[in-house]
Design a protein around this motif. Structure first.
Motif, PDB file in Angstrom:
ATOM      1  N   VAL A   3       0.840  -1.199   0.000  1.00 48.42           N
ATOM      2  CA  VAL A   3       0.000   0.000   0.000  1.00 48.42           C
ATOM      3  C   VAL A   3       0.877   1.251   0.000  1.00 48.42           C
ATOM      4  O   VAL A   3       0.633   2.202  -0.758  1.00 48.42           O
ATOM      5  CB  VAL A   3      -0.950  -0.002   1.216  1.00 48.42           C
ATOM      6  CG1 VAL A   3      -1.637   1.357   1.363  1.00 48.42           C
ATOM      7  CG2 VAL A   3      -2.005  -1.092   1.069  1.00 48.42           C
ATOM      8  N   ARG A   4       1.919   1.256   0.848  1.00 49.99           N
ATOM      9  CA  ARG A   4       2.800   2.432   0.913  1.00 49.99           C
ATOM     10  C   ARG A   4       3.507   2.661  -0.414  1.00 49.99           C
ATOM     11  O   ARG A   4       3.578   3.802  -0.896  1.00 49.99           O
ATOM     12  CB  ARG A   4       3.823   2.241   2.044  1.00 49.99           C
ATOM     13  CG  ARG A   4       3.263   2.419   3.441  1.00 49.99           C
ATOM     14  CD  ARG A   4       4.374   2.559   4.454  1.00 49.99           C
ATOM     15  NE  ARG A   4       5.218   1.372   4.508  1.00 49.99           N
ATOM     16  CZ  ARG A   4       4.996   0.337   5.317  1.00 49.99           C
ATOM     17  NH1 ARG A   4       3.959   0.343   6.124  1.00 49.99           N
ATOM     18  NH2 ARG A   4       5.807  -0.706   5.320  1.00 49.99           N
ATOM     19  N   ARG A   5       4.037   1.594  -0.993  1.00 51.31           N
ATOM     20  CA  ARG A   5       4.773   1.738  -2.252  1.00 51.31           C
ATOM     21  C   ARG A   5       3.845   2.212  -3.378  1.00 51.31           C
ATOM     22  O   ARG A   5       4.226   3.062  -4.187  1.00 51.31           O
ATOM     23  CB  ARG A   5       5.448   0.422  -2.630  1.00 51.31           C
ATOM     24  CG  ARG A   5       6.584   0.032  -1.718  1.00 51.31           C
ATOM     25  CD  ARG A   5       7.629  -0.812  -2.447  1.00 51.31           C
ATOM     26  NE  ARG A   5       7.040  -1.874  -3.251  1.00 51.31           N
ATOM     27  CZ  ARG A   5       6.847  -3.125  -2.797  1.00 51.31           C
ATOM     28  NH1 ARG A   5       7.161  -3.441  -1.561  1.00 51.31           N
ATOM     29  NH2 ARG A   5       6.343  -4.045  -3.580  1.00 51.31           N
ATOM     30  N   THR A   6       2.659   1.644  -3.431  1.00 51.41           N
ATOM     31  CA  THR A   6       1.708   2.038  -4.465  1.00 51.41           C
ATOM     32  C   THR A   6       1.280   3.477  -4.280  1.00 51.41           C
ATOM     33  O   THR A   6       1.146   4.241  -5.264  1.00 51.41           O
ATOM     34  CB  THR A   6       0.482   1.110  -4.443  1.00 51.41           C
ATOM     35  OG1 THR A   6       0.899  -0.254  -4.567  1.00 51.41           O
ATOM     36  CG2 THR A   6      -0.472   1.445  -5.585  1.00 51.41           C
ATOM     37  N   LEU A   7       1.078   3.882  -3.027  1.00 51.58           N
ATOM     38  CA  LEU A   7       0.696   5.264  -2.749  1.00 51.58           C
ATOM     39  C   LEU A   7       1.808   6.226  -3.158  1.00 51.58           C
ATOM     40  O   LEU A   7       1.553   7.274  -3.752  1.00 51.58           O
ATOM     41  CB  LEU A   7       0.387   5.418  -1.256  1.00 51.58           C
ATOM     42  CG  LEU A   7      -0.075   6.809  -0.800  1.00 51.58           C
ATOM     43  CD1 LEU A   7      -1.354   7.220  -1.520  1.00 51.58           C
ATOM     44  CD2 LEU A   7      -0.295   6.826   0.706  1.00 51.58           C
ATOM     45  N   GLU A   8       3.047   5.865  -2.843  1.00 54.54           N
ATOM     46  CA  GLU A   8       4.183   6.707  -3.218  1.00 54.54           C
ATOM     47  C   GLU A   8       4.260   6.867  -4.743  1.00 54.54           C
ATOM     48  O   GLU A   8       4.584   7.936  -5.247  1.00 54.54           O
ATOM     49  CB  GLU A   8       5.477   6.094  -2.684  1.00 54.54           C
ATOM     50  CG  GLU A   8       5.623   6.205  -1.171  1.00 54.54           C
ATOM     51  CD  GLU A   8       6.797   5.390  -0.663  1.00 54.54           C
ATOM     52  OE1 GLU A   8       7.484   4.740  -1.484  1.00 54.54           O
ATOM     53  OE2 GLU A   8       7.026   5.393   0.556  1.00 54.54           O
ATOM     54  N   LYS A   9       3.952   5.785  -5.447  1.00 54.97           N
ATOM     55  CA  LYS A   9       3.989   5.835  -6.919  1.00 54.97           C
ATOM     56  C   LYS A   9       2.939   6.787  -7.447  1.00 54.97           C
ATOM     57  O   LYS A   9       3.198   7.578  -8.350  1.00 54.97           O
ATOM     58  CB  LYS A   9       3.775   4.420  -7.481  1.00 54.97           C
ATOM     59  CG  LYS A   9       3.910   4.320  -8.995  1.00 54.97           C
ATOM     60  CD  LYS A   9       3.514   2.952  -9.494  1.00 54.97           C
ATOM     61  CE  LYS A   9       4.355   1.849  -8.850  1.00 54.97           C
ATOM     62  NZ  LYS A   9       3.992   0.521  -9.386  1.00 54.97           N
ATOM     63  N   HIS A  10       1.732   6.739  -6.862  1.00 52.21           N
ATOM     64  CA  HIS A  10       0.656   7.618  -7.316  1.00 52.21           C
ATOM     65  C   HIS A  10       0.964   9.075  -6.982  1.00 52.21           C
ATOM     66  O   HIS A  10       0.685   9.975  -7.754  1.00 52.21           O
ATOM     67  CB  HIS A  10      -0.668   7.201  -6.698  1.00 52.21           C
ATOM     68  CG  HIS A  10      -1.288   5.995  -7.338  1.00 52.21           C
ATOM     69  ND1 HIS A  10      -1.765   5.998  -8.632  1.00 52.21           N
ATOM     70  CD2 HIS A  10      -1.496   4.742  -6.869  1.00 52.21           C
ATOM     71  CE1 HIS A  10      -2.242   4.793  -8.930  1.00 52.21           C
ATOM     72  NE2 HIS A  10      -2.085   4.009  -7.883  1.00 52.21           N
ATOM     73  N   VAL A  11       1.514   9.293  -5.778  1.00 47.06           N
ATOM     74  CA  VAL A  11       1.826  10.647  -5.355  1.00 47.06           C
ATOM     75  C   VAL A  11       2.915  11.279  -6.226  1.00 47.06           C
ATOM     76  O   VAL A  11       2.857  12.441  -6.605  1.00 47.06           O
ATOM     77  CB  VAL A  11       2.261  10.686  -3.874  1.00 47.06           C
ATOM     78  CG1 VAL A  11       2.821  12.045  -3.500  1.00 47.06           C
ATOM     79  CG2 VAL A  11       1.092  10.327  -2.976  1.00 47.06           C
TER      80      VAL A  11
END
Length: 233
Positions: free
Chosen positions: A224-232
């Motif tokens: 979740v953190r990695r995916t969120l960082e990618k979107h951000v």
């Protein structure tokens, strides 16, 4: 019951610190099945608090090792659930002198510490609408029961916050399905252990199930953190 743990948890320091491999070596004679994932699980559950190096590696003190040994003994020899152990350790950290869990008076005090909530109390505490609870039950995210616990309150508050962003319980059905599939993997992995007739094996299976569930939770949180960082970004 006397233990090697000090009355308060002393913060770990970098000086004279002990690596995770050294911790396993020190505790291996008494706890041969102890693993890095078990230590991560205990840390994720707030039972141990090792220091971190600048590179993010865990560093343990002798006090940390005494604490780990106490937690493992409470699990293995006294079959105490994590919330009871956590409450006992929190009392120690606060400088109190709690009763040992499992004594007649101490067990009643600690086991009864979790608050119980009626449906109306749950909704009031979470500032939630009744339809949100109904939708959460329909989506399999909440239980349809008469009395709720603290975890239910936390879940309800999270659902309220998600709704404020336009995310409804029905949007999270896939999460429930995914969790069920993950737990099927855990159950299948532990099936040989559960088939053994002795109580010790069944107890170990229950403990291992919690460890594996914690590992899955850690992987999910990282994704979740990695995916969120990618979107951000």
């Amino acid at each position: 019951m006397s233990t090697a743990l000090p009355a308060r948890r002393e913060p770990s320091t970098a000086t004279g610190s002990i690596s995770i491999g050294q911790v396993l070596a020190k505790l291996e004679p008494d706890f041969p099945e102890l693993s890095p994932s078990k230590l991560r699980f205990l840390e994720d559950r707030g039972l141990i608090h090792p220091a971190r190096t600048a590179s993010g590696y865990r560093n343990f003190s002798e006090s940390d090792i005494a604490r780990i040994k106490l937690v493992l003994l409470m699990q293995r020899d006294h079959y105490l659930p994590l919330k009871v152990i956590r409450k006992y350790l929190a009392d120690l950290d606060a400088g109190r002198n709690p009763e040992w869990p499992g004594t007649q008076t101490g067990a009643i005090t600690i086991l009864g510490a979790e608050h119980r909530w009626t449906r109306d109390e749950l909704l009031a505490e979470a500032d939630a609408a009744s339809d949100l609870l109904a939708e959460a039950v329909a989506a399999g995210l909440m239980r349809a029961v008469d009395v709720y616990g603290d975890d239910d309150v936390a879940t309800m508050k999270a659902l309220v916050d998600l709704r404020s962003a336009g995310i409804e319980p029905r949007h999270l059905r896939a999460m429930r399905v995914a969790v069920e599939r993950e737990l099927e993997l855990v159950a299948n992995a532990l099936l040989p252990l559960r088939r053994r007739a002795d109580a010790a094996s069944r107890q170990r299976a229950d403990e291992r199930a919690n460890e594996l569930a914690g590992d899955i939770e850690a992987v999910r949180a990282s994704l979740v953190r990695r995916t969120l960082e990618k979107h951000v970004s």
